[in-house]
Write a protein that holds these residues in place. Sequence first.
Motif, PDB file in Angstrom:
ATOM      1  N   CYS A   1       0.817  -1.215   0.000  1.00 24.91           N
ATOM      2  CA  CYS A   1       0.000   0.000   0.000  1.00 24.91           C
ATOM      3  C   CYS A   1       0.854   1.269   0.000  1.00 24.91           C
ATOM      4  O   CYS A   1       0.365   2.353  -0.360  1.00 24.91           O
ATOM      5  CB  CYS A   1      -0.938   0.009   1.204  1.00 24.91           C
ATOM      6  SG  CYS A   1      -2.231  -1.233   1.126  1.00 24.91           S
ATOM      7  N   VAL A   2       2.123   1.163   0.408  1.00 28.34           N
ATOM      8  CA  VAL A   2       3.018   2.316   0.370  1.00 28.34           C
ATOM      9  C   VAL A   2       3.764   2.390  -0.967  1.00 28.34           C
ATOM     10  O   VAL A   2       3.837   3.456  -1.602  1.00 28.34           O
ATOM     11  CB  VAL A   2       4.027   2.257   1.534  1.00 28.34           C
ATOM     12  CG1 VAL A   2       5.066   3.382   1.423  1.00 28.34           C
ATOM     13  CG2 VAL A   2       3.305   2.341   2.867  1.00 28.34           C
ATOM     14  N   PHE A   3       4.315   1.236  -1.404  1.00 30.28           N
ATOM     15  CA  PHE A   3       5.126   1.238  -2.622  1.00 30.28           C
ATOM     16  C   PHE A   3       4.281   1.440  -3.885  1.00 30.28           C
ATOM     17  O   PHE A   3       4.719   2.121  -4.819  1.00 30.28           O
ATOM     18  CB  PHE A   3       5.912  -0.071  -2.741  1.00 30.28           C
ATOM     19  CG  PHE A   3       7.123  -0.128  -1.861  1.00 30.28           C
ATOM     20  CD1 PHE A   3       8.102   0.848  -1.952  1.00 30.28           C
ATOM     21  CD2 PHE A   3       7.302  -1.163  -0.964  1.00 30.28           C
ATOM     22  CE1 PHE A   3       9.237   0.796  -1.145  1.00 30.28           C
ATOM     23  CE2 PHE A   3       8.430  -1.228  -0.158  1.00 30.28           C
ATOM     24  CZ  PHE A   3       9.402  -0.240  -0.243  1.00 30.28           C
ATOM     25  N   ALA A   4       3.098   0.826  -3.954  1.00 30.97           N
ATOM     26  CA  ALA A   4       2.312   0.867  -5.194  1.00 30.97           C
ATOM     27  C   ALA A   4       1.969   2.296  -5.632  1.00 30.97           C
ATOM     28  O   ALA A   4       2.213   2.681  -6.797  1.00 30.97           O
ATOM     29  CB  ALA A   4       1.052   0.024  -5.040  1.00 30.97           C
ATOM     30  N   PRO A   5       1.375   3.166  -4.778  1.00 38.09           N
ATOM     31  CA  PRO A   5       1.082   4.537  -5.234  1.00 38.09           C
ATOM     32  C   PRO A   5       2.348   5.338  -5.512  1.00 38.09           C
ATOM     33  O   PRO A   5       2.356   6.184  -6.419  1.00 38.09           O
ATOM     34  CB  PRO A   5       0.292   5.136  -4.069  1.00 38.09           C
ATOM     35  CG  PRO A   5       0.596   4.284  -2.900  1.00 38.09           C
ATOM     36  CD  PRO A   5       0.859   2.932  -3.419  1.00 38.09           C
ATOM     37  N   LEU A   6       3.430   5.076  -4.776  1.00 39.45           N
ATOM     38  CA  LEU A   6       4.662   5.817  -5.013  1.00 39.45           C
ATOM     39  C   LEU A   6       5.236   5.491  -6.390  1.00 39.45           C
ATOM     40  O   LEU A   6       5.646   6.404  -7.149  1.00 39.45           O
ATOM     41  CB  LEU A   6       5.672   5.480  -3.913  1.00 39.45           C
ATOM     42  CG  LEU A   6       6.976   6.294  -3.891  1.00 39.45           C
ATOM     43  CD1 LEU A   6       6.669   7.780  -3.759  1.00 39.45           C
ATOM     44  CD2 LEU A   6       7.872   5.818  -2.750  1.00 39.45           C
ATOM     45  N   ILE A   7       5.274   4.203  -6.744  1.00 37.95           N
ATOM     46  CA  ILE A   7       5.761   3.801  -8.069  1.00 37.95           C
ATOM     47  C   ILE A   7       4.858   4.367  -9.162  1.00 37.95           C
ATOM     48  O   ILE A   7       5.330   4.881 -10.200  1.00 37.95           O
ATOM     49  CB  ILE A   7       5.838   2.257  -8.145  1.00 37.95           C
ATOM     50  CG1 ILE A   7       6.927   1.726  -7.200  1.00 37.95           C
ATOM     51  CG2 ILE A   7       6.111   1.797  -9.572  1.00 37.95           C
ATOM     52  CD1 ILE A   7       6.945   0.212  -7.054  1.00 37.95           C
ATOM     53  N   SER A   8       3.549   4.328  -8.930  1.00 42.77           N
ATOM     54  CA  SER A   8       2.598   4.822  -9.931  1.00 42.77           C
ATOM     55  C   SER A   8       2.784   6.320 -10.185  1.00 42.77           C
ATOM     56  O   SER A   8       2.765   6.783 -11.343  1.00 42.77           O
ATOM     57  CB  SER A   8       1.163   4.538  -9.465  1.00 42.77           C
ATOM     58  OG  SER A   8       0.958   3.154  -9.301  1.00 42.77           O
ATOM     59  N   MET A   9       2.968   7.093  -9.129  1.00 41.31           N
ATOM     60  CA  MET A   9       3.105   8.543  -9.312  1.00 41.31           C
ATOM     61  C   MET A   9       4.388   8.900 -10.062  1.00 41.31           C
ATOM     62  O   MET A   9       4.406   9.842 -10.871  1.00 41.31           O
ATOM     63  CB  MET A   9       3.079   9.227  -7.951  1.00 41.31           C
ATOM     64  CG  MET A   9       1.728   9.177  -7.249  1.00 41.31           C
ATOM     65  SD  MET A   9       0.389   9.848  -8.242  1.00 41.31           S
ATOM     66  CE  MET A   9       0.914  11.567  -8.382  1.00 41.31           C
ATOM     67  N   TRP A  10       5.470   8.174  -9.830  1.00 42.17           N
ATOM     68  CA  TRP A  10       6.696   8.447 -10.580  1.00 42.17           C
ATOM     69  C   TRP A  10       6.536   8.042 -12.037  1.00 42.17           C
ATOM     70  O   TRP A  10       7.048   8.725 -12.940  1.00 42.17           O
ATOM     71  CB  TRP A  10       7.889   7.715  -9.959  1.00 42.17           C
ATOM     72  CG  TRP A  10       8.492   8.452  -8.793  1.00 42.17           C
ATOM     73  CD1 TRP A  10       8.316   8.212  -7.493  1.00 42.17           C
ATOM     74  CD2 TRP A  10       9.371   9.575  -8.889  1.00 42.17           C
ATOM     75  NE1 TRP A  10       9.021   9.098  -6.717  1.00 42.17           N
ATOM     76  CE2 TRP A  10       9.684   9.972  -7.560  1.00 42.17           C
ATOM     77  CE3 TRP A  10       9.914  10.323  -9.946  1.00 42.17           C
ATOM     78  CZ2 TRP A  10      10.517  11.041  -7.274  1.00 42.17           C
ATOM     79  CZ3 TRP A  10      10.758  11.396  -9.647  1.00 42.17           C
ATOM     80  CH2 TRP A  10      11.043  11.751  -8.330  1.00 42.17           C
TER      81      TRP A  10
END
Length: 623
Positions: A186-195
């Motif tokens: 839940c932390v890594f998925a949105p961060l990767i998506s935004m980059w």
Amino acid sequence: MNSRGRVGVEPASTMFERHAGNARAESRPDVEAGGDKTATGEAGGGSAAPDVDLDRRRLAVVAAQANSLRWQIVATALVVASVLWRLVPTPLLAGWFVLVFGVRELRARQLRVLAKDENSPPEPLLHQVVLWNVALGAVNGAAALFLSWLDTSYAAVLTMILVSWAAGAVATSAPLLRAYVAYSACVFAPLISMWLLRGSSLGVGVAMLIAMFAGVQYRFAKQNAIVFEESFRIRRENDKLLQELAAARDAAEAANLAKSRFLAIASHDLRQPLHALTLHSSLLAMEPGASDAAAIAQEISTSIDALGRLLDSLLDISKLDAGAVVAAPRPIRLQRLLALLAQSHSPHARAKGIALRFECPPEVVVETDPQLLERLLRNLLDNAIKYTTQGEISVTVEGSDPLEIEVRDTGRGIPREMQQRVFEEFFQVNTSDQARGLGLGLAIVQRLVRILDLPMSLSSEPGQGTRVRLRIARGRTPAPAPQHHDIGSGALAGRRVLLVDDDASPRRAMRRVLDRMGCETSEASSADEAIAAASTNPPDIVLADFRLGEGEDGIELIRRLRRMQPTLPALLLSGDTDTPLLHAADAAALPLLHKPVSLVQLHAAICTALEEPQHAASTREVR
């Protein structure tokens, strides 16, 4: 009847260790429920049977970590808010901060509640932990949305903070691997998506680096979970070892106390007949022709009998605990066995003014080992007579199939609180009793009952007597009993006996006894002397002591003699009662007579050995 034991208690390797072996430490609460069950497969992703202890430990660790890092996470969220205060819309940033704080507090509080729940199965509780980690990861990871308002430098700062949050979960949630995966995803998925949504090569490169870092962190978390499980199991094994060590220590201490108790009892009860025997034999030596020589000789005989009974009890316990006694069931007429018991016990009962009654239909046949059953009933009768001062002792046989043998007395009875220890060796209801003996009679009964597989029950009331019942199966009509010869029948007249003993005193006594039985006796004090005597005058039977000095033993001697005479009958004699000797004699199929041996026992054993078929003697050759 005396009460000396506990029905159903398994013996240990020795009577002292077995007497103490019931002491066992209680298991710790966090060990007892789990035992040696397999893990849940958290670390390996398997689906093995759940380990309740391990799951509860996981829950406790995750809950403790959740409470210990509460303010650190809130402080980090404050840093994010302060850095991004003028870059991200204020309502959005403030709402995010409130969510982080609120979810964090609710999660910590709920995990404390779950960790204290000892009644619910752990699996549903762990599922709730995973859901709370999803909630916390979702609100923490929502900060990645702020990248839309940030330039590259501020985006890098925020990315570093979020990646640190995800990496920290390796230490806090890795014991429950699925909870870590739920949070970090839940932390890594949105961060990767935004980059990735930035659309630049830099964005794609950073997204790939974050994904690689997430994979590395997952491997770390998985390894931590494996280490956690292994350390938990090692701890549990250590707990078990500590418990076993404590139990062994307690057993050793109890065995030492039991040994001291036994030695104190044996010292008194063995010395009593020896004391009387010493005094009476000294009187005969001083005045062989005294007018009361016959009475003195009778007193000597009585003392010897008492000493023999005590030694027989110790020998029986040793044999039974060594596993050297095996039942050999055959059909027997029960009335004949009871008649022998009546003949041997009636004089003692009459001397105490007690009526002794036996009731058994003459046609009753049972299937059992006659020697072991006789020993069992003899011990029951001995105790009944010893602890009954008036009234009657009865042995009755009733029922159809199985039959019921009841031994009933009108003695002092056994207090209810002591009946749990009815067949424990050395136990004494009344330690001041002058006729108590070693306290082994009913301990022997307990072991014989197990060997013969005879269901037994005991009932007793103080002042009302004791009643013991045995259930035994009927048998078919037995074959005719073999003929037994009396000592004075001349059955051994002219028989050549080779007597081998390195101790001159018992050898001379045995020589005199054999000569009076009509035997032609040759003596030897060593194996070489025995071989030489057998070469000159081949014996009909050899009587060899087990220990012959200088490392020689009777079993090896009999092996050498049977190379010369393959069908030579033999008897082994010994004063030893240790387990290795019992097993060695059993392995060699040699009849073993334990000293002291009565005239009747010796005569019967020699007659039996001589009357066996020749091929049976050859099959007993030492292996």
